[in-house]
Design an enzyme around this catalytic site. Sequence first.
Site, PDB file in Angstrom:
ATOM      1  N   ASP A   1       1.356   6.480   1.955  1.00  0.00           N
ATOM      2  CA  ASP A   1       1.798   6.673   3.378  1.00  0.00           C
ATOM      3  C   ASP A   1       1.236   7.787   3.880  1.00  0.00           C
ATOM      4  O   ASP A   1       1.829   8.419   4.835  1.00  0.00           O
ATOM      5  CB  ASP A   1       3.480   6.575   3.453  1.00  0.00           C
ATOM      6  CG  ASP A   1       3.840   5.317   2.917  1.00  0.00           C
ATOM      7  OD1 ASP A   1       3.425   3.915   2.973  1.00  0.00           O
ATOM      8  OD2 ASP A   1       5.091   5.702   2.223  1.00  0.00           O
TER       9      ASP A   1
ATOM     10  N   LYS B   1      -3.638   6.392   5.667  1.00  0.00           N
ATOM     11  CA  LYS B   1      -4.927   5.973   4.945  1.00  0.00           C
ATOM     12  C   LYS B   1      -5.370   4.621   6.109  1.00  0.00           C
ATOM     13  O   LYS B   1      -6.564   4.721   6.498  1.00  0.00           O
ATOM     14  CB  LYS B   1      -4.834   5.329   3.805  1.00  0.00           C
ATOM     15  CG  LYS B   1      -4.384   6.360   2.906  1.00  0.00           C
ATOM     16  CD  LYS B   1      -4.349   5.820   1.367  1.00  0.00           C
ATOM     17  CE  LYS B   1      -2.957   4.901   1.291  1.00  0.00           C
ATOM     18  NZ  LYS B   1      -1.783   5.548   1.452  1.00  0.00           N
TER      19      LYS B   1
ATOM     20  N   GLY C   1       1.499  -0.542   2.326  1.00  0.00           N
ATOM     21  CA  GLY C   1       1.937  -0.738   3.738  1.00  0.00           C
ATOM     22  C   GLY C   1       1.228   0.090   4.639  1.00  0.00           C
ATOM     23  O   GLY C   1       1.355   1.102   4.737  1.00  0.00           O
ATOM     24  N   HIS C   2      -0.282  -0.617   5.087  1.00  0.00           N
ATOM     25  CA  HIS C   2      -0.890   0.296   6.186  1.00  0.00           C
ATOM     26  C   HIS C   2      -0.722   0.060   7.555  1.00  0.00           C
ATOM     27  O   HIS C   2      -0.786  -1.125   8.166  1.00  0.00           O
ATOM     28  CB  HIS C   2      -2.396   0.191   5.751  1.00  0.00           C
ATOM     29  CG  HIS C   2      -2.688   0.548   4.291  1.00  0.00           C
ATOM     30  ND1 HIS C   2      -3.868   0.330   3.465  1.00  0.00           N
ATOM     31  CD2 HIS C   2      -1.700   1.019   3.268  1.00  0.00           C
ATOM     32  CE1 HIS C   2      -3.639   0.942   2.327  1.00  0.00           C
ATOM     33  NE2 HIS C   2      -2.286   1.334   2.134  1.00  0.00           N
TER      34      HIS C   2
ATOM     35  N   GLN D   1      -1.720   3.237  -1.941  1.00  0.00           N
ATOM     36  CA  GLN D   1      -0.835   4.268  -2.421  1.00  0.00           C
ATOM     37  C   GLN D   1      -1.444   5.660  -2.588  1.00  0.00           C
ATOM     38  O   GLN D   1      -2.218   5.989  -1.502  1.00  0.00           O
ATOM     39  CB  GLN D   1      -0.504   4.106  -4.142  1.00  0.00           C
ATOM     40  CG  GLN D   1       0.352   2.620  -4.249  1.00  0.00           C
ATOM     41  CD  GLN D   1      -0.324   1.349  -4.039  1.00  0.00           C
ATOM     42  OE1 GLN D   1      -1.316   1.190  -4.857  1.00  0.00           O
ATOM     43  NE2 GLN D   1       0.091   0.431  -3.193  1.00  0.00           N
TER      44      GLN D   1
END
Length: 443
Positions: free
Chosen positions: A29, A32, A56-57, A242
Amino acid sequence: MSGFFLKPPVFFASVLVPATSVIGLQWGDEAKGKIVDILTERHDIVVRYQGGNNAGHTVKFDGRTYKLSLLPTGILQSHVKSVIAPGVVVNPLALLKELDGLIAGSHDCSSRLMVSDRAHVICPWHLLEEAALEKSRGSSAIGTTMRGIGTCYRDKVGRSHAVRVGDLICRDTFAAKVKEIVPFKQKILNALDPDGPQMNCDEIIAEYSTAADRVRPMVADTTTYLLDALDAGKWLLFEGAQGSLLDVDHGTFPYVTSSNSSGCGIHNGSGVPERAIVKMIGVAKAYTTRVGGGPFPSELDNEIGQRIRIAGNEFGTVTGRPRRCGWFDAVATRYSARISGVDSITIALLDVLSGFDELFVCEAYDIRGQVTRTLPSRCEDLAAAKPVLRRVPGWQEDITGITEFSKLPESAQQYCRAIEEIVQKPIEFVSVGPDRSQTIRMS
Ligand code: GDP
Ligand code: IMO
Ligand code: MG
């Protein structure tokens, strides 16, 4: 011999083609997604090479927010091909749900997506097994995202009960595999919990085969595609999921994910050789967060941590869980930057720290009286580590509209320079807000 030298330098041509990667330097988180989105403009192909829908981006532009999980962030830009490479674990139901969400938002992008036939498939038993495993760990649970990531990777490495995308799209092969695997898995699950859910082979085959019909046109040999693209001079961007500290080999084991989420995973996950990656950018938040269990030496389990959590909206993109917050851990970030060999770093969410009178950077660990600047391999040692903190003055100004480093308050510049000095990598971007435009590029 002379003939060799007269040949066009195909090998060297590949090496010189710009191929860049973006990886997280903390526990995920780090923003990225935002940095990948900014760099996508100048690339032809964006590649996810590890992890799955545990990621989750978040990307923000033109007043809209997009949350991507399994899909590469490049999917949002129409000039780009997006590739899900062999090292990713794919839940086909999650993949289609995410694609449908984008189509509903008028981004019809399935024609720009390629999924490797070598990637492994997350099946219903992976989610059931993970729930049972996490439950059995009690208070030492990893705190996974419950997406069946680790159990799917376990079957891949174990080989016996693995299903690849190439199997999924072949109806007979997939049906035979389900009929072989389900009775075996069910026996184990029943032994752990006789009242637990019972799988139905026909239902699984029907649901996954329907999904497979939609996934089939996207399936390809992405390895050959990427290698050919490199030879043709295309620009590739590798999107890490990640963070390096969650890497199964190099992270804070066992509180990690099940893939190589440091820079080490790019080559084995994508099939693109190491020497083709000409640049690696490591992304770190201006502070540290972690979701799930595991040691976190600079954690602020107090009102300061809560203040950061609220200011940074630190709640999981995938699970909604509150993220644990702490001071910037330069020991862990330096370790990550070194193992991945990053060329530069991005400091993200710097704006979140506005308004503090003083800030702290963890520059060493005191482990039972021994001061060290390296990350210990044993979780027990990391759990015993007390942060050795360097004080840096804070700043009060709102910095969310600043686009030049020299215009940042003096102490914000000093803070970034302190990180750069301890991590020993040059800063390339500073992010001062979630939107694309809120980004400072160092000249
Ligand atoms: P990723 O998994 O590394 O892509 O990061 P996430 O998207 O899970 O989490 C980063 C969060 O911070 C998202 O909500 C972003 O919209 C947000 N974000 C990114 N950069 C900045 C920034 O510079 N400042 C602030 N305040 N938020 C940011
Ligand atoms: P992005 O790409 C933050 C964490 C989980 C858990 C551990 C193992 O958005 O940075 P898993 O489901 O992978 O077996 O969970 O890893 N984790 C993440 N934390 N960001 C992520 O992805 C994560 N993906 C997994 O919370 O502690
Ligand atoms: Mg995330």
